[in-house]
Design an enzyme around this catalytic site. Structure first.
Site, PDB file in Angstrom:
ATOM      1  N   GLN A 199       0.822  -0.653  -0.299  1.00  0.00           N
ATOM      2  CA  GLN A 199      -0.212   0.354  -0.273  1.00  0.00           C
ATOM      3  C   GLN A 199       0.691   1.415   0.207  1.00  0.00           C
ATOM      4  O   GLN A 199       0.427   2.457  -0.489  1.00  0.00           O
ATOM      5  CB  GLN A 199      -1.539  -0.170   1.069  1.00  0.00           C
ATOM      6  CG  GLN A 199      -1.825  -1.360   1.521  1.00  0.00           C
ATOM      7  CD  GLN A 199      -2.648  -1.458   2.197  1.00  0.00           C
ATOM      8  OE1 GLN A 199      -2.520  -2.282   2.986  1.00  0.00           O
ATOM      9  NE2 GLN A 199      -3.239  -0.089   3.388  1.00  0.00           N
ATOM     10  N   ARG A 220      -8.880  -0.498   8.053  1.00  0.00           N
ATOM     11  CA  ARG A 220      -9.749   0.673   7.858  1.00  0.00           C
ATOM     12  C   ARG A 220     -10.320   1.404   8.905  1.00  0.00           C
ATOM     13  O   ARG A 220     -10.972   1.955   9.782  1.00  0.00           O
ATOM     14  CB  ARG A 220     -11.108   0.517   7.610  1.00  0.00           C
ATOM     15  CG  ARG A 220     -11.128  -0.144   5.818  1.00  0.00           C
ATOM     16  CD  ARG A 220     -12.480  -0.485   5.623  1.00  0.00           C
ATOM     17  NE  ARG A 220     -13.246   0.790   4.674  1.00  0.00           N
ATOM     18  CZ  ARG A 220     -13.692   0.090   3.721  1.00  0.00           C
ATOM     19  NH1 ARG A 220     -14.466  -1.201   3.459  1.00  0.00           N
ATOM     20  NH2 ARG A 220     -14.367   0.871   2.814  1.00  0.00           N
ATOM     21  N   CYS A 221      -8.624   1.581   9.677  1.00  0.00           N
ATOM     22  CA  CYS A 221      -9.167   1.965  11.492  1.00  0.00           C
ATOM     23  C   CYS A 221      -8.262   3.595  11.557  1.00  0.00           C
ATOM     24  O   CYS A 221      -8.380   3.557  12.805  1.00  0.00           O
ATOM     25  CB  CYS A 221      -7.935   0.303  12.416  1.00  0.00           C
ATOM     26  SG  CYS A 221      -6.029   1.432  12.437  1.00  0.00           S
ATOM     27  N   GLU A 253     -12.199   4.625   5.343  1.00  0.00           N
ATOM     28  CA  GLU A 253     -12.518   4.402   7.281  1.00  0.00           C
ATOM     29  C   GLU A 253     -13.982   4.635   8.039  1.00  0.00           C
ATOM     30  O   GLU A 253     -14.241   4.155   8.901  1.00  0.00           O
ATOM     31  CB  GLU A 253     -11.354   4.817   7.903  1.00  0.00           C
ATOM     32  CG  GLU A 253     -10.464   5.387   7.279  1.00  0.00           C
ATOM     33  CD  GLU A 253      -9.269   4.257   7.517  1.00  0.00           C
ATOM     34  OE1 GLU A 253      -9.600   3.185   7.825  1.00  0.00           O
ATOM     35  OE2 GLU A 253      -7.865   4.174   6.856  1.00  0.00           O
TER      36      GLU A 253
END
Lengths: 292, 782
Positions: free
Chosen positions: B219, B366-367, B735
């Site tokens: 990523q 997705r935090c 997120e």
């Protein structure tokens, strides 16, 4: 996720498959739908030296109502049953219910009833249904084919009456009369999961509305699917009632001997066994036009 | 193919995703699609023990397996100076291959290189490792005792990794002590795993120039290049990192994993390309997990429900290494956003992190760097407080929201919230869901003994890391970048330092360029993930792409426009000062009839530029002045089966405010995906370890991914409160649904069970847990 090395043999008839199995004995495994065997091999939990693929054995591709039995051959798919034209008849309602909740739609394209019975997973669906419907499995051995009652066929977890060098050719469900219906109730965490608990029931009524024959079985309630004899005896000869159904559910809950795992505790699963038998009995009766 | 200039704007247009035909037709190009002549395969030997001394490793049998070319162990790597790898947090290091002992089950122990994937697996199976089991520390509370020290390699002989705190401890304690009402609850956000459908993998190859060609599921490809240069000593110009199409990431593909280092070492040592692709089990058991925060939440309030103080003390389980990829100054990420959408006069948050015999990680799924944990804690605790005060949780929220006129709002824990209109967002939610009718229905159902629940979550996120004065990864500031080239015929290419894993950058980036330059986004190509061509950036995670790279794209496009203005002036035969950009074209001020389109200017920039510099391109490195603060008001409606404990999510409505929307279709897709993950976390997902440290969720039979059949039908809505500091006002949304939804699901379940006296159940809310809660209440009342 790569299986250990194995020899692959493709059998074009059941005779050919049987000859291979006789030759390789315990080293060989039959490959039908492969929906349990292939993952087990990929995890190297199963390491057969020889795979005998019966998918090209067209004499095993059987799915028909044959006189007094529904014959399901060793390579008939779950999805074949799900889509069979006669499946909507209520006498097949148990079989139909199961065919719609086994694994997931993708797995059902390949998975087979006979394969599921031979795998004999404690939480399988067809095992419990076969008990409730009193099915028989045809096993071919050295001395020819023999029919084995499902209660005798299911020996222990992942163990059946199919011996070394033998193979299961098909399963027969007795044809029920038109005062027969069943139901399959399953709780699963998601589609495609094995049952947290499941109940299979089949009821035949007499003309006077009393219960002539009852089949009650549980999945995920012990080392392999179990028949709830106590419930069956309770139901037989009786007129359906809410109390009777509750008593049968309680018997199922008592009979259930599950293992605690990620799907739930023993206590929870025993509770479910009772709840699901009650719901399945109600559903089967409702299909017979009886509210109880 | 149209390259017609745009007469209307591109922002807010539900353009279909340009990348979808490729993905839907199976034409994506992933790491595992790469094949090279002579390529070897790598398989890793992993530890069956959570904690054990390695007495010996015997590779002789493995070397006899046909096709096996080499086996390397931790000792080999240590001798080459590659035994340890710095974690992205920068404050710890992790073993590449186990040295001396293993610290978690499935830890990497040896690397086997072979001619085929099957031979590599056979070889790995043949490596004989003699382990002597050591006492296992399977939870952070046991770790706290320091009876067993897991990391003697570290200077401090303790399992305690760090203590972090923010806010005013004493004032908070005093305020809590003086509060007429107080609630306290331990709320655990369980360990879960993002489980991208494509697991991690790479192909490493040293080309004829001796240059490392490294294809990898990353990523953040630029950060990988720099990290590899630092770790391996290979000059950075001799490293080419390419991140091709990714099958999901969710933060799982941010860290550098041991398999990558082994592949590179193997390629160097053997002189042939090496491919390593994880199995599902390896992905679930050894790569970046998420959460595992035990949060003791305490809220004080007045009797009429005005918040007076918040204290949160967290015990964090980081596993065997501190590999949570947090910005250097933020060991607990953005956990300081735990005051949420509420105007707390005082607050104090602290986190103590511990080593355990579990896989490392913590920042993923997705935090937004622990915002998920913070948001869940406050939103859950607000419902507990409402229950205690016997007031409607909606009213409690309303009463304490940061008000519209308070923005920019300085939170007591140190953030400056950029913008928001929480009342309005909540109003939209209440109206759309029909709250009053649901309340009425609930009263009727309760009278009949039926269990129906309504649960809210009105969360605020902090995303878009981040301003250089606060944020860095391994010292590299968390800016991002864009480079735009406009071709003579009016099409173009934009490259950024981010990397889409499914977010739809190929579409939304083109729309930003299209909006700024009046060009057709269908003909703006987007390229990411190639460190040779893309400008340097920190990558895609924590909802940072739109807030940071999206801003860089807008700013680069504006630079292109300024350059184009000079050419336009020449074409219009006026001075530059007399040219204005209006209605997506250049025109002579006050003379709309005299105008040129960007497409015409682009051609002139290569054919008729007069004294101006030829060409039409620009780049921009964007250092955000602040974070962005998306928010939302979510509501879940559930019905519970008393007999089976089954929770049916009847309705779920997510009203999001992510500022300016670039593409509503992409935003909707992001929300659907994130809600599905939130649903899975709330009801299904947990990476569970038993007391002996064995991982119980090693495949998709035991770690559940919901299908369309279980997933509720999502309803969505929006309010738009643009970010005042972002060039186009966008805030990021990836997120939000994962951050905001778990609390709504759990609050709805607890609301349904509240007549039975149930106050809290930890996720995942399984049927068994629900049934037991009901059963317990029934036993108590009979």
């Amino acid at each position: 996720m790569i299986p250990a090395a194995f020899t692959y043999l493709r059998a074009h008839t059941s005779d050919e498959a049987f000859a291979h199995l006789q030759q390789y004995g315990a080293e060989a495994r039959v490959l039908a739908g492969g929906q349990s065997l292939i993952p087990a091999m990929r995890f190297r939990l199963a390491r057969p030296a020889v795979l005998v693929d019966i998918n090209a054995s067209s004499d095993l591709n059987v799915l028909r109502v044959n006189g007094n039995a529904l014959a399901v051959g060793a390579i008939a798919r779950d999805s074949d049953i799900e889509r069979a034209p006669w499946i909507t008849d209520r006498r097949w309602s148990l079989i139909r219910d199961v065919s719609r909740v086994v694994a997931d739609p993708v797995v059902r394209q390949m998975g087979t009833v006979v394969g599921s019975l031979c795998h004999n997973d404690p939480a399988g669906d067809w095992t419990a249904a076969s008990l409730a419907a009193r099915a028989e499995v045809t096993v071919r051995g050295k001395d020819g084919a023999r029919d084995v009652k499902i209660d005798d066929f299911l020996v222990d977890s992942f163990t059946t009456a199919v011996g070394e060098g033998e193979m299961a050719l098909g399963v027969h469900f007795p044809v029920a009369d038109d005062r027969t219906a069943g139901a399959y109730q399953k709780v699963e965490r998601k589609v495609g999961d094995f049952a947290t608990a499941a109940a299979a029931v089949q009821l035949s009524l007499n003309a006077d509305g009393t219960i002539r024959e009852a089949g009650v079985a549980l999945s995920a309630a012990g080392p392999c699917a179990v028949r709830v004899d106590e419930a069956e005896q309770m139901l037989r000869g009786q007129r359906p009632s809410a109390e009777l159904i509750r008593a049968a559910g309680d018997a199922a809950s008592r009979r259930s001997a599950p293992q605690a795992d990620l799907r739930g505790s023993v206590e929870y699963k025993k509770n479910l066994a009772g709840v699901l038998v009650v719901r399945a009995l109600r559903q089967a009766l409702s299909r017979l036009g009886v509210q109880a | 193919m149209s390259t017609e200039p745009k007469s209307a704007g591109c922002l807010g247009v539900a353009m279909k995703r340009k990348e979808d035909p490729r993905f839907i037709q199976g034409k994506g190009h992933y790491v595992d699609d790469i094949s090279m002549p002579g390529m070897l395969f790598l398989s890793l030997v992993r530890s069956p023990y959570p904690h054990a001394e390695i007495k010996s490793i015997d590779i002789s049998e493995a070397m006899q397996v046909p096709g096996v070319k080499a086996v390397i162990t931790g000792k080999d790597l240590e001798a080459a100076g590659l035994g340890w790898l710095p974690t992205f947090h920068g404050l710890d290091k992790q073993m590449v291959l186990a040295i001396g002992k293993v610290l978690f089950q499935y830890q990497e122990v040896a690397a086997v290189f072979a001619e085929t994937r099957a031979a590599a697996v056979d070889g790995a199976e043949a490596v004989q490792v003699d382990y002597a089991p050591l006492p296992v520390v399977a939870d952070p509370f046991t770790a706290k005792t320091d009876e067993v020290i897991l990391r003697p390699d570290r200077e401090n002989k303790t399992n305690h990794i760090y203590h972090w705190e923010v806010g005013d401890k004493d004032k908070t304690a005093t305020a809590l002590a003086n509060s007429p009402k107080r609630i306290k609850e331990r709320i655990w956000f369980q360990r879960c795993h993002p489980a991208p459908l494509e697991p991690c993998g790479c192909v490493a190859h040293f080309d004829s120039m001796g240059r490392l060609q490294f294809y990898v599921t990353s990523q953040a490809p630029h950060v990988y290049r720099t990290a590899l240069a630092i770790v391996t000593g290979i000059p950075e110009d001799k490293i080419h990192v390419v991140s091709p199409d990714l099958g999901g990431g969710f933060g799982n593909k941010v860290p550098v994993y041991p398999g990558y280092v082994c592949a590179i070492v193997g390629a160097l040592k053997i002189g042939r390309p090496v491919k390593w692709i994880e199995t599902r089990t390896e992905n679930l058991t050894s790569t970046g997990f998420a959460r595992d925060y035990h949060m003791d939440v305490e809220i004080g309030a007045t009797a009429d429900g005005r918040l007076t103080a918040l204290h949160v003390a967290t015990t964090a389980d980081h596993g065997a290494f501190d590999a949570a990829a947090d910005p250097t100054k933020y060991p607990a990420g953005m956990f300081g956003v735990v005051t949420g959408s509420y105007d707390f006069p005082v607050a104090h948050a602290e986190v103590d992190a511990y080593f355990t015999n579990k896989a490392p990680g913590g920042i993923a799924y997705r935090c937004s760097f622990r915002v998920t944990e913070a948001s869940y804690a406050i939103e859950r605790a607000m419902d507990i407080l409402a229950d205690e005060l016997a007031i409607d949780p909606v009213e409690l929220r309303r009463k304490n929201f940061v008000r519209k006129e308070q923005f920019p709002y300085p939170s007591v824990l140190g953030f400056t919230y950029d913008s928001g209109d929480y009342q309005k967002t909540l109003d939209v939610t209440l109206e759309k869901i029909g709250y009053q009718a649901l309340l009425k229905e609930q009263v009727e159902k309760r009278a009949r003994g039926e269990l129906m629940g309504i649960g809210f979550s009105t969360f605020t996120e902090v995303v878009g890391a981040g301003p250089s004065k606060h944020f860095d990864i391994l010292g590299i500031k968390m800016f991002d970048s864009a480079e735009i080239r406009i071709h003579p015929t009016g099409s173009g290419i934009v490259r950024t330092g981010t990397k889409s894993q499914g977010q739809g950058h190929e579409t939304t980036w083109a729309q930003i360029v299209g909006e700024e330059l009046g060009l057709d986004p269908q003909n703006i190509m987007v390229e990411e993930g190639d460190t040779d061509t893309a400008p340097y950036g920190l990558g895609t995670y924590a909802s940072r792409s739109t807030p940071v790279a999206g801003a860089a794209i807008a700013m680069a496009a504006r630079r292109v426009r300024e350059k184009a203005r000079k050419v336009a002036a020449h074409m219009l035969e006026v001075g530059e000062a007399d040219v204005e950009w209006k209605d997506y074209k250049f025109q002579v001020k006050g003379v709309p009839a005299k105008s040129v389109t960007m497409k015409e200017v682009a051609f002139a920039a290569y054919t008729n530029m007069a004294q101006n510099e030829p060409g039409l391109e620009a780049s921009y490195y964007y250092d955000p002045p602040n974070m962005t603060f998306p928010s939302g008001a979510y509501v879940a409606v559930v019905d519970i089966d008393r007999e089976t404990g089954e929770v049916k999510v009847r309705r779920f409505l997510a009203v999001d405010d992510c500022g300016t929307i670039i593409n509503p279709l992409v935003v909707e897709g992001q929300i659907h995906g994130g809600l599905t993950e939130g649903f899975a976390i709330a009801f299904m997902q947990e990476i569970q370890y038993d007391k002996e440290g064995n991982n119980l969720n090693t495949n998709f039979t035991d770690y559940l991914i919901p299908t369309s059949l279980e997933t509720p039908a999502w309803e969505t809505g929006k309010t738009v409160t643009p970010s005042p500091h972002h060039p186009i006002g966008a805030k990021g949304v990836g997120e939000s649904p994962n951050v905001g939804s778990p609390a709504a699901f759990v609050n709805a379940v607890i609301d349904a069970l509240s007549p039975l006296g149930v106050r809290h159940i930890d996720m995942p809310i399984t049927r068994d847990k629900v049934w037991r809660a009901i059963r317990q209440a029934e036993v108590l009342t009979t």
